[in-house]
Design a protein around this motif. Structure first.
Motif, PDB file in Angstrom:
ATOM      1  N   THR A  56       0.858  -1.186   0.000  1.00  0.00           N
ATOM      2  CA  THR A  56       0.000   0.000   0.000  1.00  0.00           C
ATOM      3  C   THR A  56       0.892   1.234   0.000  1.00  0.00           C
ATOM      4  N   TRP A  57       0.551   2.196  -0.855  1.00  0.00           N
ATOM      5  CA  TRP A  57       1.360   3.410  -0.966  1.00  0.00           C
ATOM      6  C   TRP A  57       0.603   4.614  -0.402  1.00  0.00           C
ATOM      7  N   GLU A  58       1.343   5.509   0.214  1.00  0.00           N
ATOM      8  CA  GLU A  58       0.821   6.817   0.602  1.00  0.00           C
ATOM      9  C   GLU A  58       1.810   7.870   0.138  1.00  0.00           C
ATOM     10  N   TYR A  93       3.676   0.488   2.816  1.00  0.00           N
ATOM     11  CA  TYR A  93       3.292  -0.515   3.820  1.00  0.00           C
ATOM     12  C   TYR A  93       3.338  -1.891   3.159  1.00  0.00           C
ATOM     13  N   HIS A  94       4.056  -2.832   3.779  1.00  0.00           N
ATOM     14  CA  HIS A  94       4.109  -4.199   3.271  1.00  0.00           C
ATOM     15  C   HIS A  94       3.299  -5.080   4.213  1.00  0.00           C
ATOM     16  N   ALA A  95       2.127  -5.497   3.768  1.00  0.00           N
ATOM     17  CA  ALA A  95       1.167  -6.180   4.638  1.00  0.00           C
ATOM     18  C   ALA A  95       1.686  -7.475   5.273  1.00  0.00           C
ATOM     19  N   PRO A  96       2.330  -8.379   4.518  1.00  0.00           N
ATOM     20  CA  PRO A  96       2.731  -9.662   5.134  1.00  0.00           C
ATOM     21  C   PRO A  96       3.715  -9.518   6.288  1.00  0.00           C
ATOM     22  N   ILE A 150       6.282  -4.238   7.511  1.00  0.00           N
ATOM     23  CA  ILE A 150       7.370  -3.270   7.291  1.00  0.00           C
ATOM     24  C   ILE A 150       6.802  -1.971   6.730  1.00  0.00           C
ATOM     25  N   VAL A 151       7.272  -0.856   7.280  1.00  0.00           N
ATOM     26  CA  VAL A 151       6.907   0.472   6.787  1.00  0.00           C
ATOM     27  C   VAL A 151       8.185   1.159   6.342  1.00  0.00           C
ATOM     28  N   VAL A 152       8.178   1.702   5.120  1.00  0.00           N
ATOM     29  CA  VAL A 152       9.351   2.408   4.590  1.00  0.00           C
ATOM     30  C   VAL A 152       8.915   3.796   4.155  1.00  0.00           C
ATOM     31  N   LYS A 166      13.190   3.956  -4.777  1.00  0.00           N
ATOM     32  CA  LYS A 166      14.115   3.789  -3.653  1.00  0.00           C
ATOM     33  C   LYS A 166      13.419   3.085  -2.484  1.00  0.00           C
ATOM     34  N   ALA A 167      12.164   3.425  -2.204  1.00  0.00           N
ATOM     35  CA  ALA A 167      11.432   2.770  -1.117  1.00  0.00           C
ATOM     36  C   ALA A 167      11.271   1.280  -1.399  1.00  0.00           C
ATOM     37  N   LEU A 168      11.023   0.936  -2.658  1.00  0.00           N
ATOM     38  CA  LEU A 168      10.882  -0.472  -3.036  1.00  0.00           C
ATOM     39  C   LEU A 168      12.206  -1.210  -2.850  1.00  0.00           C
ATOM     40  N   GLN A 169      13.323  -0.559  -3.194  1.00  0.00           N
ATOM     41  CA  GLN A 169      14.633  -1.178  -2.983  1.00  0.00           C
ATOM     42  C   GLN A 169      14.896  -1.392  -1.493  1.00  0.00           C
ATOM     43  N   MET A 170      14.510  -0.419  -0.660  1.00  0.00           N
ATOM     44  CA  MET A 170      14.701  -0.544   0.783  1.00  0.00           C
ATOM     45  C   MET A 170      13.865  -1.690   1.339  1.00  0.00           C
TER      46      MET A 170
END
Length: 313
Positions: free
Chosen positions: A182-184, A206-209, A212-214, A228-232
Motif C-alpha cells: 500500500t502506498w501513501e 506498507y508491506h502487509a505480510p 514493514i513500513v518504509v 528507492k522505497a521499493l529497494q529498501m
C-alpha cells in the motif's frame, strides 16, 4: 566484474603485506649490521603488522552479504529533546565514519526533533563492505552527560537505537506481490526547492505480510522515491531471509531491542568521567571525542573478532 574486483582486493592486500614482510626482513639485516636504528625497525614492524591484521580483518567479512552497501536507521528513544539530540550526535558520528572510509552517503529520510536533534533518520552507505562493517552497530546506544538543555546542569542518560541492513543489488532476486503493498504520498520536509511543502513527492510504503513500513523523501521526484522505497523494502526482506538461513529465527524484531536501560550494546559516558565501552566485547576507550568524531573501527573490529565465526557462516 564484481567477483574480479573482490578477488583483486584480496590479492592487492596480500601483495602489500608480503612486500612489507620482505622489507621487514631486510630492515632486520640492516639493524643487525648496525646500519638501521631501532626506531626504523619498529616502524617497519608496525607497518607489517597493520597490513597483516588488515588481511585478518577482511577475512572476518566473508558472509555473502558483507560486501554490500548498507541502510542505517537511527531512532531516538524516550526522553524527548535529550534523546533526539543524542540521535543527531550518532548520525554525525556515522557520517564521519563513512567519510573516513570513503563511503558515499545519502540521507533517505529524516524527521527533525521538536527542539533539537532528530526523531529518526535513515542513511544509505555505498562502498566496499559497508554492511559488513556497520552491522556491528546494531542495537541500543546509551549516552551519559551533563545536559545542555537542563538549566540545573544535571546529569542525564539518553538512549537511541541503530538498525542496519544490507542493500540488495541487481544480482539478488526478491519477489514481491504488488497487492501486498500500500502506498501513501505526503509532502517532503526540510530544504529542497519549490516542490517542498507544495507537491506530495515523499512516499510511505506498507508491506502487509511483514508489517514493514518504509518512508522515503530523498528526491523531488515521487517516482524516484517510490523506486528507492521499493529497494529498501527488498533489502529488508533479503535481510530477513539471511537470518532464517542462519537459523536465527528470533529474526528482525528480536534485534530491535526496547530503547531503554539494560538493553544497550554500548555506553558513551561524558560525565563524571570520559569513556566509551562496548558491553558485548568489553572494548573501551577514554578518548570520547575521537569516537564521536567517527573513530569507531576498533569497536567494529573487536565485535567482528568475537563474532567472526558466526558472522562468516
Amino acid at each position: 566484474m564484481r567477483a574480479i574486483r573482490d578477488k583483486k582486493l584480496w590479492t592487492d592486500r596480500y601483495d602489500e603485506a608480503l612486500k612489507a614482510h620482505g622489507d621487514l626482513e631486510v630492515m632486520w639485516d640492516f639493524y643487525d649490521a648496525g646500519e638501521a636504528t631501532e626506531t626504523e625497525l619498529d616502524s617497519q614492524f608496525e607497518t607489517c603488522q597493520r597490513l597483516i591484521e588488515g588481511l585478518e580483518f577482511l577475512n572476518m567479512l566473508s558472509a555473502e552479504e558483507d560486501h554490500l552497501g548498507a541502510v542505517m536507521e537511527i531512532n531516538a528513544g524516550a526522553g524527548g529533546t535529550e534523546s533526539q539530540d543524542w540521535a543527531a550526535m550518532l548520525m554525525r558520528m556515522y557520517l564521519r565514519y563513512g567519510e573516513r572510509n570513503g563511503y558515499k552517503m545519502t540521507e533517505l529520510d529524516m524527521h527533525d526533533g521538536d527542539v533539537a536533534g532528530v526523531k529518526n533518520v535513515v542513511l544509505e552507505f555505498t562502498g566496499n563492505y559497508a554492511f559488513g562493517n556497520l552491522k556491528a552497530e546494531n542495537g541500543v546506544h546509551r549516552l551519559v552527560r551533563i545536559s545542555p538543555f537542563d538549566s540545573n546542569a544535571r546529569r542525564h542518560t539518553s538512549f537511541a537505537s541503530v538498525y542496519v541492513y544490507p542493500i540488495v543489488d541487481d544480482n539478488i532476486e526478491i519477489d514481491i506481490n504488488p497487492s501486498d503493498i500500500t502506498w501513501e504520498t505526503y509532502r517532503s520536509s526540510g530544504p529542497g526547492g519549490q516542490n517542498v511543502n507544495k507537491v506530495e513527492t515523499a512516499v510511505r510504503l506498507y508491506h502487509a505480510p511483514t508489517g514493514i513500513v518504509v518512508e522515503c523523501q530523498v528526491t523531488r521526484s515521487q517516482q524516484q522515491n517510490r523506486d528507492k522505497a521499493l529497494q529498501m523494502l527488498k533489502s529488508q526482506l533479503y535481510e530477513i531471509e539471511l537470518r532464517k538461513k542462519r537459523e536465527k529465527i528470533d529474526a528482525i524484531e528480536a534485534s530491535k531491542k526496547k530503547i531503554e536501560w539494560g538493553s544497550q550494546i554500548r555506553s558513551y559516558v561524558l560525565h563524571p568521567y570520559k569513556m566509551v565501552k562496548d558491553h558485548r566485547t568489553s572494548h573501551e576507550v577514554g578518548n570520547t571525542q575521537a569516537v564521536l568524531d567517527g573513530d569507531i573501527q576498533d569497536f567494529i573490529k573487536a565485535w567482528l573478532m568475537q563474532n567472526g565465526s558466526q558472522a562468516g557462516q
